[in-house]
Design a protein around this motif. Sequence first.
Motif, PDB file in Angstrom:
ATOM      1  N   LYS A 146      20.944  35.560 -59.020  1.00 52.01           N
ATOM      2  CA  LYS A 146      21.648  36.834 -59.003  1.00 52.01           C
ATOM      3  C   LYS A 146      20.747  38.007 -59.364  1.00 52.01           C
ATOM      4  O   LYS A 146      20.921  39.119 -58.863  1.00 52.01           O
ATOM      5  CB  LYS A 146      22.839  36.791 -59.968  1.00 52.01           C
ATOM      6  CG  LYS A 146      24.066  36.100 -59.409  1.00 52.01           C
ATOM      7  CD  LYS A 146      24.681  36.918 -58.275  1.00 52.01           C
ATOM      8  CE  LYS A 146      25.978  36.305 -57.782  1.00 52.01           C
ATOM      9  NZ  LYS A 146      26.527  37.031 -56.623  1.00 52.01           N
ATOM     10  N   TYR A 199      16.447  42.965 -48.390  1.00 52.42           N
ATOM     11  CA  TYR A 199      15.017  43.278 -48.450  1.00 52.42           C
ATOM     12  C   TYR A 199      14.590  44.096 -47.229  1.00 52.42           C
ATOM     13  O   TYR A 199      13.786  45.042 -47.347  1.00 52.42           O
ATOM     14  CB  TYR A 199      14.225  41.974 -48.533  1.00 52.42           C
ATOM     15  CG  TYR A 199      12.757  42.136 -48.800  1.00 52.42           C
ATOM     16  CD1 TYR A 199      12.271  42.193 -50.103  1.00 52.42           C
ATOM     17  CD2 TYR A 199      11.840  42.211 -47.749  1.00 52.42           C
ATOM     18  CE1 TYR A 199      10.910  42.330 -50.357  1.00 52.42           C
ATOM     19  CE2 TYR A 199      10.490  42.348 -47.992  1.00 52.42           C
ATOM     20  CZ  TYR A 199      10.026  42.408 -49.294  1.00 52.42           C
ATOM     21  OH  TYR A 199       8.684  42.556 -49.531  1.00 52.42           O
ATOM     22  N   VAL A 245       9.560  41.689 -56.923  1.00 54.08           N
ATOM     23  CA  VAL A 245      10.651  41.009 -56.213  1.00 54.08           C
ATOM     24  C   VAL A 245      10.324  39.533 -56.011  1.00 54.08           C
ATOM     25  O   VAL A 245      11.179  38.660 -56.191  1.00 54.08           O
ATOM     26  CB  VAL A 245      10.934  41.700 -54.867  1.00 54.08           C
ATOM     27  CG1 VAL A 245      11.877  40.855 -54.016  1.00 54.08           C
ATOM     28  CG2 VAL A 245      11.542  43.076 -55.095  1.00 54.08           C
ATOM     29  N   SER A 298      12.546  35.952 -57.367  1.00 51.53           N
ATOM     30  CA  SER A 298      13.132  35.633 -56.067  1.00 51.53           C
ATOM     31  C   SER A 298      14.139  34.490 -56.088  1.00 51.53           C
ATOM     32  O   SER A 298      14.294  33.787 -55.100  1.00 51.53           O
ATOM     33  CB  SER A 298      12.021  35.310 -55.065  1.00 51.53           C
ATOM     34  OG  SER A 298      11.262  34.200 -55.525  1.00 51.53           O
ATOM     35  N   LEU A 335      17.830  44.061 -55.625  1.00 43.90           N
ATOM     36  CA  LEU A 335      17.819  44.526 -54.241  1.00 43.90           C
ATOM     37  C   LEU A 335      19.065  45.355 -53.922  1.00 43.90           C
ATOM     38  O   LEU A 335      18.985  46.402 -53.272  1.00 43.90           O
ATOM     39  CB  LEU A 335      17.735  43.333 -53.291  1.00 43.90           C
ATOM     40  CG  LEU A 335      16.438  42.512 -53.333  1.00 43.90           C
ATOM     41  CD1 LEU A 335      16.607  41.238 -52.511  1.00 43.90           C
ATOM     42  CD2 LEU A 335      15.253  43.323 -52.825  1.00 43.90           C
ATOM     43  N   GLN A 385      22.525  38.165 -47.701  1.00 43.91           N
ATOM     44  CA  GLN A 385      21.447  37.343 -48.215  1.00 43.91           C
ATOM     45  C   GLN A 385      20.322  38.268 -48.682  1.00 43.91           C
ATOM     46  O   GLN A 385      20.206  39.411 -48.243  1.00 43.91           O
ATOM     47  CB  GLN A 385      20.928  36.393 -47.136  1.00 43.91           C
ATOM     48  CG  GLN A 385      21.960  35.408 -46.623  1.00 43.91           C
ATOM     49  CD  GLN A 385      22.432  34.453 -47.716  1.00 43.91           C
ATOM     50  OE1 GLN A 385      21.619  33.923 -48.477  1.00 43.91           O
ATOM     51  NE2 GLN A 385      23.740  34.243 -47.791  1.00 43.91           N
ATOM     52  N   ALA A 386      19.492  37.751 -49.564  1.00 49.17           N
ATOM     53  CA  ALA A 386      18.393  38.562 -50.093  1.00 49.17           C
ATOM     54  C   ALA A 386      17.504  39.112 -48.969  1.00 49.17           C
ATOM     55  O   ALA A 386      17.068  40.273 -49.025  1.00 49.17           O
ATOM     56  CB  ALA A 386      17.567  37.739 -51.074  1.00 49.17           C
ATOM     57  N   GLU A 387      17.250  38.300 -47.955  1.00 48.50           N
ATOM     58  CA  GLU A 387      16.392  38.741 -46.848  1.00 48.50           C
ATOM     59  C   GLU A 387      16.963  39.965 -46.149  1.00 48.50           C
ATOM     60  O   GLU A 387      16.227  40.873 -45.761  1.00 48.50           O
ATOM     61  CB  GLU A 387      16.217  37.607 -45.834  1.00 48.50           C
ATOM     62  CG  GLU A 387      15.363  36.456 -46.336  1.00 48.50           C
ATOM     63  CD  GLU A 387      15.205  35.360 -45.299  1.00 48.50           C
ATOM     64  OE1 GLU A 387      15.708  35.539 -44.162  1.00 48.50           O
ATOM     65  OE2 GLU A 387      14.592  34.339 -45.613  1.00 48.50           O
ATOM     66  N   HIS A 423      17.784  38.632 -58.577  1.00 46.40           N
ATOM     67  CA  HIS A 423      17.116  39.042 -57.348  1.00 46.40           C
ATOM     68  C   HIS A 423      18.053  39.896 -56.495  1.00 46.40           C
ATOM     69  O   HIS A 423      17.704  41.004 -56.053  1.00 46.40           O
ATOM     70  CB  HIS A 423      16.680  37.782 -56.598  1.00 46.40           C
ATOM     71  CG  HIS A 423      15.829  38.053 -55.402  1.00 46.40           C
ATOM     72  ND1 HIS A 423      15.830  37.216 -54.307  1.00 46.40           N
ATOM     73  CD2 HIS A 423      14.959  39.044 -55.119  1.00 46.40           C
ATOM     74  CE1 HIS A 423      14.988  37.690 -53.406  1.00 46.40           C
ATOM     75  NE2 HIS A 423      14.446  38.794 -53.864  1.00 46.40           N
ATOM     76  N   LEU A 424      19.257  39.385 -56.253  1.00 45.27           N
ATOM     77  CA  LEU A 424      20.234  40.107 -55.438  1.00 45.27           C
ATOM     78  C   LEU A 424      20.647  41.425 -56.093  1.00 45.27           C
ATOM     79  O   LEU A 424      20.846  42.432 -55.412  1.00 45.27           O
ATOM     80  CB  LEU A 424      21.469  39.233 -55.204  1.00 45.27           C
ATOM     81  CG  LEU A 424      21.293  38.045 -54.258  1.00 45.27           C
ATOM     82  CD1 LEU A 424      22.523  37.156 -54.289  1.00 45.27           C
ATOM     83  CD2 LEU A 424      21.033  38.526 -52.827  1.00 45.27           C
TER      84      LEU A 424
END
Length: 216
Positions: A48, A28, A41, A45, A54, A23-25, A50-51
């Motif tokens: 894809k 991050y 970011v 947010s 990261l 997951q993005a979190e 976003h991912l």
Amino acid sequence: MAIAYRQRIDEDTEFALWKIEEQAEDLYKQLQLNDEEKAFVENISNGKRHLHWLGTRVLLRKMLRTEEYIDCRVDGHGKPYLVSLPYHISLSHSFDYAAVMISKKNPVGIDIEQIKQKVERIASRFLRPVELAFINNEHKIQQLYACWCVKEAVYKCHGQKEVSFMDDILIKPFSFTEQGQVNAILNKGDINIDYTVGYLQYEDYMIGYVRGNDEE
């Protein structure tokens, strides 16, 4: 998720793939970002993009083996660079994968694309008739993607805008295998550079990668 694939080109150059299953979190939390990067970011947010952003940065940290802050910026041509670490870098992503290539001595370029039938419809937009002539029907889609990734890798390695895949980058004839090398020539104005570009089919993805010349 750990690094899914890694290939060393020489003692100073390598590339790797990261399958983005987090997951993005979770991604991050593995990064150190300044205020400007945090704002960027937050601005992307969703989805894809976003991912991918990261994922490439997490993979870059893994490859550089550092826990320190990495000051990674983009120049006026869109080419990423490191402010305080002695590496050339190139970043790419497609669907579930992030790709990063690094080298201490030479500029680099990498591209990853998921293989889909649609490439056949646009082939004449990035390949000249002389290039289309050596495409083998047996592996047509894979070979077309290899050509695209090769040209994209050269474009990223050279790192200058206003380079046409069709007009300025020529691929010499080659027979497609799941992993190989091709010769590509970048010819634009006073620039004439010969590249040896690697390509690799990994699952249903194609990767093109190149280490540039010292004079670039």
